[in-house]
Design an enzyme around this catalytic site. Structure first.
Site, short mmCIF file in Angstrom:
data_model
loop_
_atom_site.label_atom_id
_atom_site.label_comp_id
_atom_site.label_asym_id
_atom_site.label_seq_id
_atom_site.Cartn_x
_atom_site.Cartn_y
_atom_site.Cartn_z
N ARG A 161 -37.26 28.03 -4.61
CA ARG A 161 -37.64 27.97 -3.08
C ARG A 161 -38.64 26.49 -3.22
O ARG A 161 -39.42 26.36 -3.72
CB ARG A 161 -38.71 28.98 -2.91
CG ARG A 161 -38.06 30.41 -2.85
CD ARG A 161 -37.21 30.17 -1.25
NE ARG A 161 -36.57 31.63 -1.05
CZ ARG A 161 -35.18 31.88 -1.46
NH1 ARG A 161 -34.34 31.00 -2.00
NH2 ARG A 161 -34.71 33.06 -0.93
N LYS A 221 -21.43 29.19 -4.97
CA LYS A 221 -21.41 30.66 -5.65
C LYS A 221 -20.83 31.59 -4.65
O LYS A 221 -21.34 31.57 -3.38
CB LYS A 221 -22.79 31.14 -5.89
CG LYS A 221 -22.91 32.29 -6.56
CD LYS A 221 -24.44 32.72 -7.22
CE LYS A 221 -25.26 33.40 -6.19
NZ LYS A 221 -25.13 34.49 -5.52
N ASP A 260 -20.08 35.24 -8.77
CA ASP A 260 -21.41 36.18 -8.98
C ASP A 260 -21.24 37.81 -8.54
O ASP A 260 -21.86 38.22 -7.75
CB ASP A 260 -22.63 35.61 -8.17
CG ASP A 260 -23.76 36.40 -8.48
OD1 ASP A 260 -24.14 36.85 -9.57
OD2 ASP A 260 -24.79 36.21 -7.66
N LEU A 261 -20.43 38.60 -9.42
CA LEU A 261 -20.09 39.72 -9.12
C LEU A 261 -20.85 40.70 -10.00
O LEU A 261 -20.71 41.75 -9.92
CB LEU A 261 -18.93 40.25 -9.30
CG LEU A 261 -17.80 39.30 -8.17
CD1 LEU A 261 -16.28 39.81 -8.23
CD2 LEU A 261 -18.34 39.44 -6.86
N LYS A 262 -21.68 40.41 -10.94
CA LYS A 262 -22.50 40.94 -12.08
C LYS A 262 -22.23 42.46 -12.30
O LYS A 262 -22.49 43.36 -12.10
CB LYS A 262 -23.93 41.10 -10.99
CG LYS A 262 -24.50 39.88 -10.76
CD LYS A 262 -26.01 40.51 -9.97
CE LYS A 262 -26.59 39.09 -9.32
NZ LYS A 262 -26.12 38.65 -8.30
N ASN A 293 -14.72 48.68 -21.06
CA ASN A 293 -13.02 48.71 -20.88
C ASN A 293 -13.06 48.07 -19.52
O ASN A 293 -12.18 46.99 -19.36
CB ASN A 293 -12.53 50.03 -21.25
CG ASN A 293 -11.17 49.89 -21.02
OD1 ASN A 293 -10.40 49.13 -21.79
ND2 ASN A 293 -10.54 50.58 -20.07
N GLY A 311 -29.79 29.58 -2.06
CA GLY A 311 -29.03 29.97 -0.89
C GLY A 311 -29.68 29.86 0.46
O GLY A 311 -29.63 28.67 0.87
N ARG A 312 -30.46 30.80 1.01
CA ARG A 312 -31.10 30.60 2.23
C ARG A 312 -31.54 29.16 2.77
O ARG A 312 -31.65 28.67 3.61
CB ARG A 312 -31.93 31.93 2.65
CG ARG A 312 -30.97 33.08 2.76
CD ARG A 312 -31.73 34.18 2.72
NE ARG A 312 -32.15 34.64 1.30
CZ ARG A 312 -32.87 35.66 0.90
NH1 ARG A 312 -33.17 36.51 1.72
NH2 ARG A 312 -33.18 35.89 -0.46
N HIS A 332 -21.09 45.66 -14.25
CA HIS A 332 -22.06 46.62 -15.06
C HIS A 332 -21.38 47.68 -15.01
O HIS A 332 -21.32 48.59 -13.89
CB HIS A 332 -23.38 46.71 -14.11
CG HIS A 332 -24.52 47.34 -14.78
ND1 HIS A 332 -25.72 47.40 -14.57
CD2 HIS A 332 -24.49 48.23 -16.02
CE1 HIS A 332 -26.49 48.37 -15.24
NE2 HIS A 332 -25.43 48.68 -16.55
N ASP A 333 -20.47 47.92 -15.96
CA ASP A 333 -19.78 49.38 -16.00
C ASP A 333 -19.36 49.56 -17.41
O ASP A 333 -19.98 48.98 -18.40
CB ASP A 333 -18.47 49.13 -15.13
CG ASP A 333 -17.96 50.09 -14.55
OD1 ASP A 333 -17.75 51.37 -15.25
OD2 ASP A 333 -17.40 50.36 -13.37
N ILE A 334 -18.33 50.64 -17.89
CA ILE A 334 -18.22 50.99 -19.07
C ILE A 334 -17.39 49.47 -19.88
O ILE A 334 -16.89 48.78 -18.95
CB ILE A 334 -17.44 52.10 -19.49
CG1 ILE A 334 -16.01 51.94 -18.60
CG2 ILE A 334 -18.12 53.41 -18.76
CD1 ILE A 334 -15.00 53.36 -18.94
N ASP A 367 -23.87 33.28 0.91
CA ASP A 367 -24.05 34.59 1.34
C ASP A 367 -23.67 34.72 2.58
O ASP A 367 -24.57 35.02 3.21
CB ASP A 367 -25.29 35.08 0.72
CG ASP A 367 -25.27 35.31 -0.79
OD1 ASP A 367 -24.64 35.49 -1.55
OD2 ASP A 367 -26.75 34.59 -1.41
N THR A 422 -34.28 38.60 -9.82
CA THR A 422 -35.62 37.99 -9.62
C THR A 422 -36.01 38.41 -8.36
O THR A 422 -37.19 38.19 -7.86
CB THR A 422 -34.88 36.11 -9.15
OG1 THR A 422 -33.73 36.35 -8.24
CG2 THR A 422 -34.84 35.52 -10.38
#
Ligand code: C5P
Length: 236
Positions: A185, A38, A65-67, A73, A214-215, A69-71, A16, A124
């Site tokens: 963590r 990632k 990791d673009l997650k 198609n 990540g961090r 979330h749309d229609i 990130d 999360t």
């Protein structure tokens, strides 16, 4: 753990970073035998497909990791485009529903390169109050249980969940269902904006296949030392 179809390395380092240069410099210290990487919305929005191609070209398994979330198609087309980048794993939001996930599955199945396709259940960073605010009743665990079952029925290879839900999902869905857990963590790291967290050792014991970290690594004074400390606490 050996009976799982999912293979080491289990640590997935979340890159990130706000720009490609520090991300690429950071990755030069890492070894593809010891971790996966990632790329999420921040780095991808800055640097686009070129950074993904450079990173996969240096031998790393990459979780994009673009997650989505749309229609249905639109998500199908986005998944096919992501698969064509040669990445190891992609994901969608289970909250996009059955038709959206089935469209993603069909699109990936038509691609020559087929990455693992996972669905985010509940972020999360969200606790019960946050769920109620958006109209989702019940506990995070109840919502994750329902969404994971829907994701599996819709053809997902697995889900992204908190380590707190991993043990139950492992029991319900068996060894062949991939469980990816952020919210990891080590006891020496700060919680940040994550809510439903566990240590790496606990997450593994709960049945997680891949731990997204990540961090605790990228913001550590000595990232390699932090990575080694996490590896050391994982069960063999
Ligand atoms: O720095 P930290 O270890 O909290 O990073 C966790 C990473 O996992 C971030 O890149 C975040 O976008 C991602 N993630 C998450 N929760 C999810 C899915 C992905 O934190 N449900």
């Amino acid at each position: 753990m050996q009976d799982r179809p999912f293979s080491p390395p289990r640590i997935v380092v979340a890159l990130d970073f706000p720009d490609p240069q520090p991300a690429l410099r950071f990755v030069q210290q890492l070894d593809p035998q010891r971790c996966r990487i990632k790329v999420g919305k921040e780095l991808f929005t800055r640097a686009g497909t070129s950074v993904v191609e450079r990173l996969t070209g240096s031998g790393f398994d990459l979780f994009l990791d673009l997650k989505f979330h749309d229609i249905p198609n639109t998500v199908a087309g986005a998944c096919a485009a992501a698969a064509d980048l040669g990445v190891w794993m992609i994901n969608v939001h289970a909250l996009g529903g059955r038709r959206m996930m089935e469209a993603a599955r069909s699109a990936i199945d038509r691609c020559s390169h087929r990455p693992l396709l996972t669905a985010v259940t509940i972020l999360t960073s969200m606790n019960e109050n946050a769920l109620h605010e958006i109209g989702l009743q019940g506990t995070p665990q109840q919502n994750v249980r329902r969404l994971a079952a829907l994701a599996r029925e819709s053809g997902m290879d697995g889900v992204v969940c908190s380590p707190h839900e991993a043990a139950e999902l492992r029991r319900q869905h068996g060894a062949g269902f991939c469980l990816v857990t952020p919210g990891v963590r080590p006891c020496w790291a700060g919680k940040g904006d994550q809510e439903r967290i566990m240590t790496p050792a606990e997450a593994c014991r709960s049945g997680a296949d891949y731990l997204v970290v990540g961090r605790p690594v990228t913001a550590a004074p000595d990232p390699l030392k932090a990575l080694a400390a996490i590896e050391e606490e994982l069960p063999g």
